[in-house]
Design an enzyme around this catalytic site. Structure first.
Site, mmCIF file in Angstrom:
data_model
loop_
_atom_site.group_PDB
_atom_site.id
_atom_site.type_symbol
_atom_site.label_atom_id
_atom_site.label_comp_id
_atom_site.label_asym_id
_atom_site.label_seq_id
_atom_site.Cartn_x
_atom_site.Cartn_y
_atom_site.Cartn_z
ATOM 1 N N PHE A 15 0.828 -1.224 0.000
ATOM 2 C CA PHE A 15 0.000 0.000 0.000
ATOM 3 C C PHE A 15 0.861 1.272 0.000
ATOM 4 C CE2 PHE A 15 -2.186 2.825 3.312
ATOM 5 C CZ PHE A 15 -2.819 3.593 2.364
ATOM 6 N N LEU A 39 5.926 -10.201 -2.770
ATOM 7 C CA LEU A 39 4.549 -10.402 -3.253
ATOM 8 C C LEU A 39 3.803 -11.387 -2.354
ATOM 9 C CD1 LEU A 39 4.966 -10.396 -7.152
ATOM 10 C CD2 LEU A 39 4.518 -8.473 -5.596
ATOM 11 N N THR A 134 6.254 2.803 12.621
ATOM 12 C CA THR A 134 4.872 3.137 12.967
ATOM 13 C C THR A 134 4.778 3.802 14.333
ATOM 14 O OG1 THR A 134 2.772 2.093 13.553
ATOM 15 C CG2 THR A 134 4.710 0.736 13.831
ATOM 16 N N ASP A 135 3.704 4.552 14.531
ATOM 17 C CA ASP A 135 3.478 5.154 15.859
ATOM 18 C C ASP A 135 3.077 4.093 16.893
ATOM 19 O OD1 ASP A 135 0.910 4.602 14.919
ATOM 20 O OD2 ASP A 135 0.112 6.606 15.293
ATOM 21 N N GLU A 136 2.697 2.888 16.412
ATOM 22 C CA GLU A 136 2.230 1.860 17.357
ATOM 23 C C GLU A 136 3.331 1.391 18.307
ATOM 24 O OE1 GLU A 136 -0.256 -1.245 15.931
ATOM 25 O OE2 GLU A 136 -1.328 0.075 14.569
ATOM 26 N N TYR A 159 2.570 -7.240 16.374
ATOM 27 C CA TYR A 159 3.004 -6.388 15.255
ATOM 28 C C TYR A 159 3.870 -5.234 15.762
ATOM 29 C CZ TYR A 159 2.735 -2.412 12.025
ATOM 30 O OH TYR A 159 3.048 -1.324 11.244
ATOM 31 N N LYS A 163 7.870 -4.323 15.198
ATOM 32 C CA LYS A 163 8.350 -3.066 14.600
ATOM 33 C C LYS A 163 9.279 -2.336 15.582
ATOM 34 C CE LYS A 163 7.400 -1.384 11.160
ATOM 35 N NZ LYS A 163 7.958 -1.510 9.785
ATOM 36 N N LYS A 198 -7.801 -3.611 6.170
ATOM 37 C CA LYS A 198 -7.680 -2.500 7.110
ATOM 38 C C LYS A 198 -8.994 -1.717 7.117
ATOM 39 C CE LYS A 198 -3.205 -3.454 7.510
ATOM 40 N NZ LYS A 198 -2.083 -2.889 6.795
HETATM 41 P P1 NAD Z 1 1.441 -3.619 3.292
HETATM 42 O O1 NAD Z 1 1.127 -4.820 4.107
HETATM 43 O O2 NAD Z 1 0.375 -3.022 2.426
HETATM 44 O O3 NAD Z 1 2.689 -3.929 2.341
HETATM 45 C C1 NAD Z 1 3.811 -4.647 2.764
HETATM 46 C C2 NAD Z 1 4.608 -5.072 1.541
HETATM 47 O O4 NAD Z 1 5.759 -5.781 1.993
HETATM 48 C C3 NAD Z 1 3.832 -6.005 0.605
HETATM 49 O O5 NAD Z 1 3.990 -5.604 -0.732
HETATM 50 C C4 NAD Z 1 4.479 -7.364 0.849
HETATM 51 O O6 NAD Z 1 4.449 -8.218 -0.292
HETATM 52 C C5 NAD Z 1 5.901 -6.960 1.221
HETATM 53 N N1 NAD Z 1 6.544 -7.971 2.039
HETATM 54 C C6 NAD Z 1 6.059 -8.581 3.152
HETATM 55 N N2 NAD Z 1 6.934 -9.497 3.614
HETATM 56 C C7 NAD Z 1 8.017 -9.437 2.798
HETATM 57 C C8 NAD Z 1 9.261 -10.138 2.767
HETATM 58 N N3 NAD Z 1 9.553 -11.077 3.668
HETATM 59 N N4 NAD Z 1 10.158 -9.828 1.801
HETATM 60 C C9 NAD Z 1 9.864 -8.865 0.873
HETATM 61 N N5 NAD Z 1 8.683 -8.191 0.841
HETATM 62 C C10 NAD Z 1 7.774 -8.478 1.791
HETATM 63 O O7 NAD Z 1 2.002 -2.559 4.320
HETATM 64 P P2 NAD Z 1 1.861 -0.965 4.328
HETATM 65 O O8 NAD Z 1 0.620 -0.602 5.036
HETATM 66 O O9 NAD Z 1 2.139 -0.433 2.983
HETATM 67 O O10 NAD Z 1 3.079 -0.605 5.305
HETATM 68 C C11 NAD Z 1 4.389 -0.415 4.784
HETATM 69 C C12 NAD Z 1 5.325 -0.074 5.932
HETATM 70 O O11 NAD Z 1 4.875 1.099 6.586
HETATM 71 C C13 NAD Z 1 5.400 -1.161 7.002
HETATM 72 O O12 NAD Z 1 6.726 -1.241 7.445
HETATM 73 C C14 NAD Z 1 4.484 -0.654 8.100
HETATM 74 O O13 NAD Z 1 4.900 -1.137 9.356
HETATM 75 C C15 NAD Z 1 4.685 0.839 7.980
HETATM 76 N N6 NAD Z 1 3.546 1.681 8.404
HETATM 77 C C16 NAD Z 1 2.281 1.440 7.937
HETATM 78 C C17 NAD Z 1 1.246 2.288 8.309
HETATM 79 C C18 NAD Z 1 -0.160 2.102 7.804
HETATM 80 O O14 NAD Z 1 -1.064 2.786 8.267
HETATM 81 N N7 NAD Z 1 -0.413 1.223 6.844
HETATM 82 C C19 NAD Z 1 1.512 3.372 9.164
HETATM 83 C C20 NAD Z 1 2.810 3.568 9.628
HETATM 84 C C21 NAD Z 1 3.832 2.722 9.232
HETATM 85 O O1 DAU Z 2 -0.877 3.527 13.493
HETATM 86 C C1 DAU Z 2 -0.215 3.004 12.394
HETATM 87 C C2 DAU Z 2 -0.713 1.616 12.108
HETATM 88 O O2 DAU Z 2 -2.014 1.745 11.561
HETATM 89 C C3 DAU Z 2 0.182 0.846 11.143
HETATM 90 O O3 DAU Z 2 1.438 0.648 11.738
HETATM 91 C C4 DAU Z 2 -0.436 -0.510 10.783
HETATM 92 O O4 DAU Z 2 0.358 -1.163 9.804
HETATM 93 C C5 DAU Z 2 -1.817 -0.269 10.217
HETATM 94 O O5 DAU Z 2 -2.450 -1.491 9.948
HETATM 95 C C6 DAU Z 2 -2.659 0.556 11.195
HETATM 96 O O6 DAU Z 2 -2.982 -0.228 12.381
HETATM 97 P P1 DAU Z 2 -4.438 -0.203 13.046
HETATM 98 O O7 DAU Z 2 -4.599 -1.431 13.831
HETATM 99 O O8 DAU Z 2 -4.680 1.092 13.731
HETATM 100 O O9 DAU Z 2 -5.321 -0.217 11.670
HETATM 101 P P2 DAU Z 2 -6.649 -1.007 11.296
HETATM 102 O O10 DAU Z 2 -7.135 -0.438 10.004
HETATM 103 O O11 DAU Z 2 -6.476 -2.468 11.399
HETATM 104 O O12 DAU Z 2 -7.666 -0.558 12.440
HETATM 105 C C7 DAU Z 2 -7.988 0.809 12.647
HETATM 106 C C8 DAU Z 2 -8.940 0.875 13.829
HETATM 107 O O13 DAU Z 2 -10.205 0.287 13.440
HETATM 108 C C9 DAU Z 2 -8.486 0.085 15.041
HETATM 109 O O14 DAU Z 2 -8.904 0.760 16.215
HETATM 110 C C10 DAU Z 2 -9.225 -1.245 14.924
HETATM 111 C C11 DAU Z 2 -10.532 -0.831 14.268
HETATM 112 N N1 DAU Z 2 -11.146 -1.868 13.388
HETATM 113 C C12 DAU Z 2 -10.378 -2.413 12.411
HETATM 114 C C13 DAU Z 2 -10.882 -3.375 11.563
HETATM 115 C C14 DAU Z 2 -10.023 -4.010 10.487
HETATM 116 C C15 DAU Z 2 -12.480 -2.204 13.543
HETATM 117 O O15 DAU Z 2 -13.200 -1.679 14.407
HETATM 118 N N2 DAU Z 2 -12.997 -3.156 12.701
HETATM 119 C C16 DAU Z 2 -12.251 -3.779 11.730
HETATM 120 O O16 DAU Z 2 -12.778 -4.654 11.013
#
Ligand code: NAD
Ligand code: DAU
Length: 351
Positions: A15, A39, A134-136, A159, A163, A198
């Site tokens: 993403f 992938l 991540t902020d988590e 998770y 991280k 998500k």
């Molecule tokens: P995502 O799950 O959408 O994408 C992860 C990608 O990594 C995928 O394309 C997957 O194929 C690849 N991948 C997974 N395991 C792998 C491996 N062993 N070798 C090579 N590639 C691999 O994740 P995202 O939401 O795009 O998050 C990307 C980064 O940003 C992560 O490090 C996540 O912790 C961080 N992050 C995400 C969020 C969020 O809200 N989504 C917020 C803050 C930080």
């Molecule tokens: O804060 C950054 C993080 O945000 C990233 O590091 C993670 O990769 C990303 O997945 C995200 O984590 P969250 O757990 O906050 O995201 P998620 O979309 O899974 O959930 C957002 C909020 O919604 C959380 O409080 C859980 C709630 N939720 C989520 C799902 C999937 C629901 O209530 N119902 C659901 O089905």
């Protein structure tokens, strides 16, 4: 980074990664961008079709856990910059399979650090390892307060623990081996191309198909939402102007309780789909809570704002509209992802 610098972006089919790859490929034609992605279920090359034939771009399928492969890759390309996004990223999956998160997020990161160190140990000048986090890692906030770069780490899910561990290793390599690094810790991203497991894309897809919207617990959990394109812009800025050894928090200054966000989403979807206002809200179903569910995340982004001049460029209302429009305009993408068809793209494109 100098012209023609080989830059590795890991996780570029995911993403956030796909927006970072597109941003760098389009904005920096003189860089050689290599996107390494295993992938997994979360990686989708359809996200990158618009740049896949660009001369400064190459996709390589591979796993960051494969030590020999990673060593060989670094020997061949001698990456001067690494922007590391590859990870297992979904909290709920980490609760059922923590080990997968340790493998990729901790050991995979270590493999990259070791390969980078081995190549440049003699002279790290003008090299950079940028770790996306991540902020988590900070755990949860109560009703007030913000995460700053000084907040202690207190991860609550497998998770976030994985991280946090990878962040510590990156910093430790900086201290121990003088490896130049930066880390950024970002809040929840939303926008186009997010896998519909998500909250926002899952609920958009369920509203389209009139399926229940499973809100965890009482829905009174708070997240700070950032449009993904703004995250990609922040990553560009930190990669080029961030200070060696520093951490930057990135956030949307945009806190929403889940239940309020879901209601807004329902309204906007009703308007877009020509449904009567209130129709989608009826799909809201309160379900069993996520174990260890963090109550609230909120970022103090004043450091990146003051030092690098970054701030979000779109409001949440604008970003959510853009996001809904994207999913409604890309129903084929959504159908491919939900049916699993996107996983055939690699075969078709690269065989
Ligand atoms: P995502 O799950 O959408 O994408 C992860 C990608 O990594 C995928 O394309 C997957 O194929 C690849 N991948 C997974 N395991 C792998 C491996 N062993 N070798 C090579 N590639 C691999 O994740 P995202 O939401 O795009 O998050 C990307 C980064 O940003 C992560 O490090 C996540 O912790 C961080 N992050 C995400 C969020 C969020 O809200 N989504 C917020 C803050 C930080
Ligand atoms: O804060 C950054 C993080 O945000 C990233 O590091 C993670 O990769 C990303 O997945 C995200 O984590 P969250 O757990 O906050 O995201 P998620 O979309 O899974 O959930 C957002 C909020 O919604 C959380 O409080 C859980 C709630 N939720 C989520 C799902 C999937 C629901 O209530 N119902 C659901 O089905």
């Amino acid at each position: 980074m100098k012209d023609n610098a080989p830059i590795l972006i890991t996780g570029g089919a995911g993403f956030i990664g796909c927006h970072v790859v597109k941003h760098f490929v389009n904005k920096f034609p003189d860089y050689n961008i290599i996107n390494l992605d295993a992938l997994t279920y979360a990686g989708n090359l359809e996200n990158l079709s618009e740049i896949e034939n660009h001369p400064n771009y190459q996709f390589i399928k591979g796993d960051i856990n494969d030590v020999d492969f990673i060593d060989e890759l670094f020997n061949t390309h001698r990456f001067e910059g690494v922007i590391h996004l590859a990870a297992e990223s979904h909290v709920d999956r980490s609760i059922t399979d923590p080990l997968a998160f340790v493998r990729t997020n901790v050991l995979g990161t270590l493999n990259l650090l070791n390969a980078f160190k081995r190549i440049w140990d003699d002279d790290f000048s003008n090299k950079l390892f940028y770790h996306i986090s991540t902020d988590e890692v900070y755990g949860t906030l109560g009703k007030t307060g913000l995460f700053t770069e000084q907040t202690s780490y207190k991860p609550n899910s497998p998770y976030s623990a994985s991280k946090a561990s990878s962040d510590h290793f990156v910093r430790a390599y900086g201290e121990t081996y003088n490896m130049p690094f930066v880390i950024s810790n970002c809040s929840n991203n939303y926008g186009p191309n997010q896998f519909p497991e998500k909250l926002i894309p899952l609920f958009i897809n369920n509203i389209i198909h009139k399926k229940p919207l499973p809100v965890y617990g009482d829905g009174n959990y708070t997240r700070d939402w950032l449009y993904v394109i703004d995250h990609a812009g922040a990553i560009d800025l930190i990669f080029h102007e961030g200070k060696d050894g520093e951490t930057y928090n990135i956030g949307g200054l945009n806190e929403w309780k889940n239940i309020d966000l879901v209601k807004l989403l329902c309204q906007q979807m009703d308007d877009k789909l020509g449904r009567e206002r209130g129709e989608s809200e009826k799909l809201i179903t309160f379900v069993k809570d996520r174990p260890g569910h963090d109550l609230r995340y909120a970022i103090d982004a004043s450091k990146i704002n003051k030092e690098l001049g970054w701030k979000p460029s779109v409001t949440f209302e604008q970003g959510l509209k853009l996001t809904i429009d994207w999913y409604l305009g890309n129903r084929e993408w959504l159908d491919h992802v939900t049916s699993g068809d996107y996983q055939n793209y690699y075969q078709k494109q690269y065989s």
